[in-house]
Design an enzyme around this catalytic site. Structure first.
Site, PDB file in Angstrom:
ATOM      1  N   CYS A   1     -14.889   2.556  21.179  1.00 20.19           N
ATOM      2  CA  CYS A   1     -15.344   1.207  20.821  1.00 20.19           C
ATOM      3  C   CYS A   1     -16.760   0.963  21.318  1.00 20.19           C
ATOM      4  O   CYS A   1     -17.538   0.245  20.698  1.00 20.19           O
ATOM      5  CB  CYS A   1     -14.380   0.161  21.363  1.00 20.19           C
TER       6      CYS A   1
ATOM      7  N   ARG B   1      -5.635   3.043  18.167  1.00 16.80           N
ATOM      8  CA  ARG B   1      -5.713   3.933  17.019  1.00 16.80           C
ATOM      9  C   ARG B   1      -4.342   4.010  16.343  1.00 16.80           C
ATOM     10  O   ARG B   1      -3.314   3.942  17.011  1.00 16.80           O
ATOM     11  CB  ARG B   1      -6.133   5.322  17.498  1.00 16.80           C
TER      12      ARG B   1
ATOM     13  N   HIS C   1       1.253  -3.826   6.065  1.00 14.66           N
ATOM     14  CA  HIS C   1       0.067  -3.776   6.934  1.00 14.66           C
ATOM     15  C   HIS C   1      -1.193  -4.281   6.254  1.00 14.66           C
ATOM     16  O   HIS C   1      -2.234  -4.358   6.896  1.00 14.66           O
ATOM     17  CB  HIS C   1      -0.147  -2.351   7.446  1.00 14.66           C
ATOM     18  N   GLU C   2      -1.106  -4.627   4.967  1.00 11.90           N
ATOM     19  CA  GLU C   2      -2.305  -5.125   4.280  1.00 11.90           C
ATOM     20  C   GLU C   2      -2.060  -6.610   4.030  1.00 11.90           C
ATOM     21  O   GLU C   2      -1.179  -6.946   3.236  1.00 11.90           O
ATOM     22  CB  GLU C   2      -2.469  -4.346   2.966  1.00 11.90           C
TER      23      GLU C   2
ATOM     24  N   CYS D   1     -10.647   3.777  18.020  1.00 13.51           N
ATOM     25  CA  CYS D   1     -10.286   3.170  19.307  1.00 13.51           C
ATOM     26  C   CYS D   1      -9.174   3.960  20.005  1.00 13.51           C
ATOM     27  O   CYS D   1      -8.166   4.296  19.402  1.00 13.51           O
ATOM     28  CB  CYS D   1      -9.831   1.729  19.065  1.00 13.51           C
TER      29      CYS D   1
ATOM     30  N   CYS E   1     -12.996   0.843  25.145  1.00 15.44           N
ATOM     31  CA  CYS E   1     -12.884   2.294  25.320  1.00 15.44           C
ATOM     32  C   CYS E   1     -14.178   2.992  24.888  1.00 15.44           C
ATOM     33  O   CYS E   1     -15.079   2.370  24.331  1.00 15.44           O
ATOM     34  CB  CYS E   1     -11.690   2.820  24.538  1.00 15.44           C
TER      35      CYS E   1
ATOM     36  N   CYS F   1     -10.438  -2.215  20.636  1.00 16.47           N
ATOM     37  CA  CYS F   1     -10.215  -2.893  21.927  1.00 16.47           C
ATOM     38  C   CYS F   1     -11.518  -3.400  22.512  1.00 16.47           C
ATOM     39  O   CYS F   1     -11.533  -4.281  23.353  1.00 16.47           O
ATOM     40  CB  CYS F   1      -9.504  -1.951  22.899  1.00 16.47           C
TER      41      CYS F   1
ATOM     42  N   CYS G   1      -6.840  -2.915   4.305  1.00 12.35           N
ATOM     43  CA  CYS G   1      -6.556  -1.465   4.390  1.00 12.35           C
ATOM     44  C   CYS G   1      -7.292  -0.653   3.333  1.00 12.35           C
ATOM     45  O   CYS G   1      -8.429  -0.267   3.520  1.00 12.35           O
ATOM     46  CB  CYS G   1      -5.052  -1.206   4.346  1.00 12.35           C
TER      47      CYS G   1
ATOM     48  N   ARG H   1      -3.006  -2.867  -6.912  1.00 15.27           N
ATOM     49  CA  ARG H   1      -2.507  -3.668  -5.807  1.00 15.27           C
ATOM     50  C   ARG H   1      -1.645  -4.803  -6.347  1.00 15.27           C
ATOM     51  O   ARG H   1      -2.031  -5.462  -7.320  1.00 15.27           O
ATOM     52  CB  ARG H   1      -3.660  -4.273  -4.993  1.00 15.27           C
TER      53      ARG H   1
ATOM     54  N   CYS I   1       0.872  -1.172   0.000  1.00 11.97           N
ATOM     55  CA  CYS I   1       0.000   0.000   0.000  1.00 11.97           C
ATOM     56  C   CYS I   1       0.918   1.235   0.000  1.00 11.97           C
ATOM     57  O   CYS I   1       2.075   1.155   0.408  1.00 11.97           O
ATOM     58  CB  CYS I   1      -0.875  -0.047   1.245  1.00 11.97           C
ATOM     59  N   HIS I   2       0.367   2.380  -0.443  1.00  9.73           N
ATOM     60  CA  HIS I   2       1.193   3.595  -0.502  1.00  9.73           C
ATOM     61  C   HIS I   2       1.818   3.967   0.838  1.00  9.73           C
ATOM     62  O   HIS I   2       2.921   4.486   0.892  1.00  9.73           O
ATOM     63  CB  HIS I   2       0.357   4.763  -1.024  1.00  9.73           C
ATOM     64  N   THR I   3       1.087   3.700   1.916  1.00  8.84           N
ATOM     65  CA  THR I   3       1.588   4.070   3.245  1.00  8.84           C
ATOM     66  C   THR I   3       2.916   3.361   3.553  1.00  8.84           C
ATOM     67  O   THR I   3       3.808   3.932   4.176  1.00  8.84           O
ATOM     68  CB  THR I   3       0.525   3.740   4.312  1.00  8.84           C
TER      69      THR I   3
HETATM   70  P1  NAD Z   1      -2.757   7.298  -4.766  1.00 13.60           P
HETATM   71  O1  NAD Z   1      -1.565   8.176  -4.707  1.00 13.60           O
HETATM   72  O2  NAD Z   1      -2.626   5.948  -5.380  1.00 13.60           O
HETATM   73  O3  NAD Z   1      -3.939   8.032  -5.538  1.00 13.60           O
HETATM   74  C1  NAD Z   1      -4.193   9.400  -5.452  1.00 13.60           C
HETATM   75  C2  NAD Z   1      -4.691   9.897  -6.798  1.00 13.60           C
HETATM   76  O4  NAD Z   1      -5.069  11.256  -6.644  1.00 13.60           O
HETATM   77  C3  NAD Z   1      -3.649   9.848  -7.910  1.00 13.60           C
HETATM   78  O5  NAD Z   1      -4.169   9.157  -9.031  1.00 13.60           O
HETATM   79  C4  NAD Z   1      -3.380  11.327  -8.218  1.00 13.60           C
HETATM   80  O6  NAD Z   1      -3.101  11.551  -9.595  1.00 13.60           O
HETATM   81  C5  NAD Z   1      -4.691  11.973  -7.795  1.00 13.60           C
HETATM   82  N1  NAD Z   1      -4.586  13.388  -7.439  1.00 13.60           N
HETATM   83  C6  NAD Z   1      -3.637  13.996  -6.689  1.00 13.60           C
HETATM   84  N2  NAD Z   1      -3.911  15.316  -6.559  1.00 13.60           N
HETATM   85  C7  NAD Z   1      -5.066  15.543  -7.225  1.00 13.60           C
HETATM   86  C8  NAD Z   1      -5.864  16.692  -7.448  1.00 13.60           C
HETATM   87  N3  NAD Z   1      -5.520  17.875  -6.962  1.00 13.60           N
HETATM   88  N4  NAD Z   1      -6.988  16.544  -8.164  1.00 13.60           N
HETATM   89  C9  NAD Z   1      -7.360  15.332  -8.668  1.00 13.60           C
HETATM   90  N5  NAD Z   1      -6.643  14.213  -8.502  1.00 13.60           N
HETATM   91  C10 NAD Z   1      -5.508  14.312  -7.787  1.00 13.60           C
HETATM   92  O7  NAD Z   1      -3.287   7.186  -3.262  1.00 13.60           O
HETATM   93  P2  NAD Z   1      -4.237   6.125  -2.552  1.00 13.60           P
HETATM   94  O8  NAD Z   1      -3.420   5.001  -2.017  1.00 13.60           O
HETATM   95  O9  NAD Z   1      -5.398   5.807  -3.431  1.00 13.60           O
HETATM   96  O10 NAD Z   1      -4.717   6.993  -1.282  1.00 13.60           O
HETATM   97  C11 NAD Z   1      -5.506   8.156  -1.460  1.00 13.60           C
HETATM   98  C12 NAD Z   1      -5.515   9.006  -0.204  1.00 13.60           C
HETATM   99  O11 NAD Z   1      -6.196   8.329   0.847  1.00 13.60           O
HETATM  100  C13 NAD Z   1      -4.121   9.319   0.352  1.00 13.60           C
HETATM  101  O12 NAD Z   1      -4.103  10.666   0.809  1.00 13.60           O
HETATM  102  C14 NAD Z   1      -4.007   8.379   1.534  1.00 13.60           C
HETATM  103  O13 NAD Z   1      -3.090   8.868   2.504  1.00 13.60           O
HETATM  104  C15 NAD Z   1      -5.412   8.400   2.034  1.00 13.60           C
HETATM  105  N6  NAD Z   1      -5.816   7.297   2.929  1.00 13.60           N
HETATM  106  C16 NAD Z   1      -6.711   7.618   3.912  1.00 13.60           C
HETATM  107  C17 NAD Z   1      -7.167   6.649   4.794  1.00 13.60           C
HETATM  108  C18 NAD Z   1      -8.210   6.992   5.813  1.00 13.60           C
HETATM  109  O14 NAD Z   1      -8.523   6.130   6.649  1.00 13.60           O
HETATM  110  N7  NAD Z   1      -8.790   8.207   5.817  1.00 13.60           N
HETATM  111  C19 NAD Z   1      -6.700   5.325   4.660  1.00 13.60           C
HETATM  112  C20 NAD Z   1      -5.803   5.013   3.615  1.00 13.60           C
HETATM  113  C21 NAD Z   1      -5.385   6.014   2.752  1.00 13.60           C
HETATM  114 ZN    ZN Z   2     -11.094   0.902  21.848  1.00 14.72          ZN
END
Ligand code: NAD
Ligand code: ZN
Length: 379
Positions: A105, A117, A69-70, A113, A102, A99, A177, A372, A47-49
């Protein structure tokens, strides 16, 4: 099991330094302590993270570390006090926990959580502040409480979802994830009514999963928004009917969308992490009923600015973490949706590599080729 209570020697991909290829080597994995479980990981995905913390640009560098993590795996042994899981159970480890005790939860409205978290800087187990991994005679840090780039890993029981043993782990591992995050953002938070119009900002894995949620909800028009024109072709498989590239216009993209839709979309889901895109995602929803949901994680300095009239005109702005799913309570049901063919996962899985080629998964993600890439731990 013969290995219970003993140290397990196995292979893991260790990140010794930021940005350097992972090194596959023998590690020692200590037995699980109280409220912990040791998992045998069968499949993990990148994953990107993982990439962000491997590059460690603008992040606290924590090395040596086992990322990942995935994933999907099987419980090998359980620590003291663990009653809900037994050796042999099929599970998904999750980067955030539940958990069950809390205030969050206990609340039906929250999945944040207090105990488990997400904490991206923590490299050890919460019970004793120690790591369960050793390599080359030194401790190796954990990542997101999961560290799935190892044949065996130790995870807090609150971060493990028990799923149907019939579910193929090489597919449902992606639900641990990104796919659940995007999908849940749409179905649990945006809740698009049947026949409505939805805009999805950002067509990475998370955005495409949000799009899948819109398709399943019966949206009649799904507008994909991305700066990368190559994303449209792929997005069509997820139900994308229209594509808008903000770069093609000399006015704000929200104005373009409002014109295209005769007043705005019914729902929008932002999955970019870009603050300007978040503002556009809010300002492109229809007055009177439109709902925008933010999913992307913006930079530290980001500011969200909009005129208060946009709220007075009955637009709603929401945000969500992990698609509002409580990992232990809700993920088994998402897995069942896949088993019942209500949710498609195959189209997210564009690549697959044996564990020995894990660094290739990083290349595929960095070049933008993969949605993926599954890493097969046993090959
Ligand atoms: P990714 O980088 O694969 O995809 C992001 C896409 O957004 C890309 O295709 C990019 O070209 C496009 N983009 C960037 N800026 C843009 C703009 N201004 N306008 C239009 N398109 C734009 O990322 P991903 O893995 O799909 O994750 C997306 C986001 O979700 C990330 O910020 C990630 O950190 C976040 N995320 C949040 C949670 C959560 O629980 N809230 C969980 C996982 C990931
Ligand atoms: Zn909890």
């Amino acid at each position: 099991m013969a290995t219970a209570g003993k140290v397990i020697k196995c292979k893991a991909a260790v990140a010794w330094e930021a940005g350097k290829p992972l090194s596959i080597e023998e590690v020692e994995v200590a037995p699980p302590q109280a409220m912990e479980v040791r998992l045998k990981i069968l499949f993990t995905a990148l994953c990107h993270t993982d990439v962000y913390f491997w590059e460690a640009k603008g992040q606290t560098p924590v090395f040596p570390r086992i990322l990942g993590h995935e994933a999907g795996g099987i419980v090998e042994s359980v620590g003291e006090g663990v009653t809900e899981l037994s050796p042999g159970d099929h599970v998904l480890p999750v980067f955030t926990g539940e958990c069950k005790d809390c205030r969050h939860c206990q609340s039906e409205e929250s999945n944040l959580c207090d105990l488990l978290r997400i904490n991206t800087d923590r490299g050890a187990m919460i019970a004793d502040g120690q790591t369960r991994f050793t390599a080359r005679g030194q401790p190796v840090y954990h990542f997101l409480g999961t560290s799935t780039f190892s044949e065996y890993t130790v995870v807090h029981v609150g971060c493990v979802a028990k799923i149907s043993p019939a579910a193929p782990l090489d597919k449902v591992c992606v639900l641990s994830c990104g796919i659940s995050t995007g999908f849940g953002a749409t179905v649990n938070v945006a809740k698009p009514p049947k026949g409505c119009t939805v805009a999805i900002f950002g067509l990475g894995a998370v955005g495409l999963a949000a799009m899948e949620g819109a398709r399943i909800s019966g949206a009649s028009r799904i507008i994909g928004v991305d700066l990368n024109p190559a994303k449209y072709e792929q997005a069509k498989k997820f139900g994308c009917t229209d594509f808008v590239n903000p770069k093609d216009y000399d006015k704000p993209v929200q104005e373009v969308i409002v014109e295209m839709t005769n007043g705005g979309v019914d729902r929008s889901v932002e999955c970019t992490g870009n603050a300007a895109a978040m503002i556009s995602a809010f300002e492109c929803v229809h007055d009177g009923w439109g709902v925008a949901v933010l999913v992307g994680v913006a930079g530290k300095e980001a500011v969200f600015k909009t005129h208060p009239i946009n709220f007075l005109n009955e637009r709603t702005l929401k945000g969500t973490f992990f698609g509002n799913y409580k990992p232990r309570t809700d993920l088994p049901g998402v897995v069942d949706m896949y088993m019942n063919k209500e949710l498609e996962l195959e189209k997210f899985i564009t690549h697959s590599v044996p564990f020995s080629e894990i660094n290739k998964a990083f290349d595929l993600m960095l070049s933008g080729e993969s949605i993926r890439c599954i890493i097969r731990m046993q090959d």
